[in-house]
Enzyme design. Structure first.
Site, short mmCIF file in Angstrom:
data_model
loop_
_atom_site.label_atom_id
_atom_site.label_comp_id
_atom_site.label_asym_id
_atom_site.label_seq_id
_atom_site.Cartn_x
_atom_site.Cartn_y
_atom_site.Cartn_z
N ASP A 192 -5.03 -2.19 -7.84
CA ASP A 192 -4.69 -2.87 -6.59
C ASP A 192 -5.32 -4.27 -6.57
OD1 ASP A 192 -3.65 -3.26 -4.08
OD2 ASP A 192 -5.20 -2.12 -3.03
N GLU A 193 -4.71 -5.20 -5.84
CA GLU A 193 -5.23 -6.58 -5.68
C GLU A 193 -5.52 -7.22 -7.04
OE1 GLU A 193 -5.03 -7.91 -2.90
OE2 GLU A 193 -5.38 -6.47 -1.29
N THR A 217 0.84 -1.20 0.00
CA THR A 217 0.00 0.00 0.00
C THR A 217 0.87 1.25 0.00
OG1 THR A 217 -1.73 -1.19 1.21
CG2 THR A 217 -1.86 1.21 1.18
N ARG A 260 -0.81 -14.09 8.42
CA ARG A 260 -1.54 -13.11 9.24
C ARG A 260 -0.84 -12.94 10.58
NH1 ARG A 260 -2.91 -10.67 5.68
NH2 ARG A 260 -1.66 -12.18 4.54
#
Length: 757
Positions: A232-233, A42, A609
């Site tokens: 993005d993504e 980001t 994560r």
């Protein structure tokens, strides 16, 4: 005058590592930024946006930046404003749907709409399609409108208007709806939308494609307008979005796509990982920048995740690394059953809480929503605050509430709210008119709705069809109620849900969430088996649902692996790593190797994560469809690099071996019994054998028989010691142990007491 170095002219570059800076400064031509988990993608993307403006390469109106969520778009806007110390106005930044709608409103008349067209929500879409199906004489029971709409939306996601659907893709929906008839419905639905000056979300991209493909002047206008495209993504885009981006990129070819092929986990909703894999083919001469330095996780966690994902063939390849601490090894914990797993996780969380760690920094990640129940119930018992992210709590889910309503009416016919909820679910011709008659009679006679229904079927107030349907409905409940004393309540619940048509309703529903709803119903039946009576279970549920979540509390997060993408926690519990559960057997049956690789990417997402601690767990036994069954560890545990994991198990359940777990039921103890790995258990059908670091005996996996045990027999269990069999249900035994008390165990894990040495 000496030329200033770039970092002096553009001080924001100093905060970037070398790869991030390359992604920011490579402004010309196609660029693919392969951004691994936690690598600061980001920051790189927003800095690139700001750099285009600061260097004068483009004005805000010459940049198109596309995201997948409004949250991501908002964050991007705020970060660029902070970088420039001023808000940016006039640029094209938003989600795929928002940008597509903006373009479509400017040119709506070119595809037969007015600029003030309405965008229908899901309920309106279903209502409209239902009207069209009814006009064609197609019954919703035989071809559910949600299933038809799901197929239509899948075609739209692929950029296929009705006239462009290939014959091979026009498959029907069972015997009631042929492929050609389904296509005709699609065409009629689209025509009706145009008549109403409306479109659905799928149309936004589909109409954009039609606009660009049939109106070259419009496409040329956007080629002149957009000098730079940022996406993005990129790994999550579907075919329609891919085609749209390719058309827009034909102008200046300055397209920068940021994504991670190793985190493509949404194939079930149309995402195509192949889009990112063929980027260099689609855009010859493209620059590929790999962001591999991770700022989130410890070295051990990254090494474990990288070793796991390396088993995928369909990937561009990268290896995450960190300059931070090596950290703890990833723990792999074997437990007796699902309840033991929930107890273990609860104890681990309480231990960390006592050490001052915040609950909000801990998360439990599961493969399916049905797995959350055991953890929810355990946390309620412990008084641990929790939240279910991305979904309702187990007992609040629609299908669970429906099933509970059936059970409440079964236990108490006076339960009016439950009776009203299920009267016409599934649809049985007992709609608003019938309900109005019931309420009128119930109020007048001061009786429950159930009793009002019994009286109403004896009169001519209702139409004959409705009266017969209501009489059948009541007769079924009377018959089920007569079975309560002689039928185990979990079995009775299954009978009720099957014979009422409720299970079939979800089996016939082709919506993506229908299989998960069926799994939740099975888990509800599993939950009932833990209680002696139906009344006891319903009382438990009532008490659970009385506990209202207090906002603002420090809470543990429980969520599916899909819902966890983009999040991070200090401690992550990865539960239920067993074959058939994870990887999902249903996914493997439907899509084979392609699904296996996506399941492995899901495991990779789960591991990454975790910031400092990842704990994987699996159970030796699972309660499946009301019956206990042995489980074998997931193949993904096999694939973790052994030097970065630490294996452990419940005392007495597993015996340690040099390579990890040795799973040895007492029948095998002290014998030359053959030992098998999860990989060998799977390879057995292929006639192959291989070693593994987690070993499970063939007898434990393949022998679900009761072993000849009978009530009253004396037995021995390696963990619980000597005991007496109190109850035999297939391969499941209820045993009263001399020291451990009453336990439920699998027959293959005990032996007759006189054979115990």
């Amino acid at each position: 005058m000496p030329i200033q170095p770039p970092e002096e002219r553009f001080p924001y570059l100093a905060a970037l590592n070398r790869a991030q800076r390359e992604a920011v400064e490579t402004l010309d031509g196609p660029v693919l930024v392969l951004a691994g988990a936690g690598t600061g993608k980001t920051r790189a993307l927003t800095t690139r946006l700001g750099h285009l403006l600061v260097t004068g390469r483009a004005t805000p109106g010459q940049i198109l930046a596309v995201t997948f969520t409004n949250k991501a778009a908002r964050e991007m806007r705020e970060r660029v404003a902070a970088l420039l110390n001023r808000p940016v106005e006039g640029w094209w930044l938003g989600t795929f749907h928002a940008i597509a709608a903006r373009i479509l409103r400017r040119h709506a008349e070119r595809i037969g709409l007015r600029s003030d067209f309405t965008i229908l929500d899901t309920d309106d879409q279903q209502r409209l399609l239902k009207q069209i199906m009814a006009a064609e004489g197609i019954e919703d029971k035989k071809a559910p409108v949600r299933a038809v709409l799901g197929i239509v939306q899948a075609w739209k996601d692929k950029g296929l208007a009705p006239e462009k659907v290939p014959a091979g893709q026009a498959r029907g929906l069972g015997a009631e709806l042929s492929g050609s008839r389904l296509l005709a419905l699609y065409a009629a639905y689209q025509e009706r939308l145009r008549t109403l000056n409306a479109c659905d979300f799928g149309d936004l991209m589909l109409h954009n494609l039609t606009l660009f493909q049939t109106c070259p002047d419009v496409l040329e206008d956007y080629h002149r307008r957009f000098r730079y495209l940022l996406v993005d993504e990129y790994q999550d885009i579907n075919v329609g979005q891919y085609l749209w981006l390719r058309l827009l990129a034909q102008g200046h070819r300055n397209i920068c796509c940021v994504g991670d092929d190793d985190q493509s986990i949404y194939g079930w909703r149309g995402a195509e990982v192949d889009n990112i894999l063929r980027f260099e083919t689609d855009f010859p001469g493209a620059k590929v920048v790999r962001l591999e330095r991770n700022y989130r996780s410890t070295g051990r966690i990254l090494a474990a995740a990288s070793g796991l994902i390396a088993h995928n063939k369909g990937r561009l390849g990268k290896t995450l690394w960190t300059e931070g601490d090596e950290g703890e090894k990833v723990r792999v914990r074997g437990l007796w059953d699902g309840d033991a797993e929930a107890r273990f996780v609860g104890e681990e969380i309480e231990d960390r809480q006592r050490k001052g760690l915040a609950l909000s920094n801990m998360a439990i990640l599961v493969r399916t929503g049905a797995q959350t129940r055991a953890f929810e119930e355990r946390f309620i018992t412990l008084g641990l605050p929790y939240r279910v992210v991305g979904g309702a709590r187990f007992y609040e889910r629609l299908e669970v509430r429906d099933a509970l309503a059936y059970l409440r009416v079964l236990a108490s016919p006076r339960h009016d709210l439950a009776f009203e909820r299920i009267l016409n679910k599934p649809k049985r011709g007992l709609g608003d008119v019938t309900l109005r008659h019931l309420h009128t009679l119930a109020r007048a006679a001061d009786i429950p709705l159930y009793e009002a229904a019994r009286r109403l079927v004896e009169t001519d107030e209702l139409r004959p069809a409705a009266r017969r349907s209501l009489a059948d409905f009541l007769a079924n409940f009377e018959r089920w109620r007569g079975m309560i004393d002689n039928t185990p309540h979990p079995e009775l619940a299954e009978i009720l849900l099957d014979e009422s048509g409720y299970t079939a309703m979800w089996q016939n529903d082709k919506a993506p969430d229908a299989p998960g709803r069926l799994e939740n119903l099975k888990e509800l039946v599993n939950a009932m088996a833990e209680f002696d009576t139906l009344a006891g279970f319903l009382e438990h549920v009532a008490l659970v649902m009385e506990l209202i979540e207090t906002q603002g509390l420090d809470m543990v997060s429980i969520m599916t692996l899909h819902a966890a993408k983009g999040l991070e926690f200090d401690t992550v519990f990865l539960s239920g790593w067993e074959e058939g559960l994870f990887p999902s057997q249903r996914a493997l049956d439907e899509s084979g190797l392609r699904a296996l690789e996506e399941e492995r990417r899901l495991a990779y997402v789960g591991l990454t994560r975790a910031r400092t601690r990842a704990i994987i767990s699996f159970a030796a036994n699972r309660l499946m469809h009301g019956s206990w069954a042995p489980a074998i560890p997931s193949r993904f545990i096999d694939e973790l690099p052994k030097e970065h994991i630490e294996v452990e198990s419940d005392s007495g359940l597993y015996g340690a071996t040099a390579s990890g777990f040795g799973f040895a039921p007492p029948q095998e103890a002290g014998t030359a019994g053959e030992r098998w790995s999860p990989g060998m258990a799977r390879a057995r059908q292929r006639g192959q054998r291989r070693d593994s670091f987690i070993e499970v005996t063939a007898k434990a996996i393949d022998s679900p028989s009761d072993g000849g045990f009978s009530k009253g027999g004396k037995v021995f269990h390696q963990k619980f010691g000597y005991g007496r069999v109190m109850k035999v249900e297939g391969d499941r035994l209820d045993i009263e142990f001399d020291k451990a008390g009453r336990k439920k165990v699998i027959a293959s894990f005990v032996q007759p007491a006189d054979q115990a040495g």
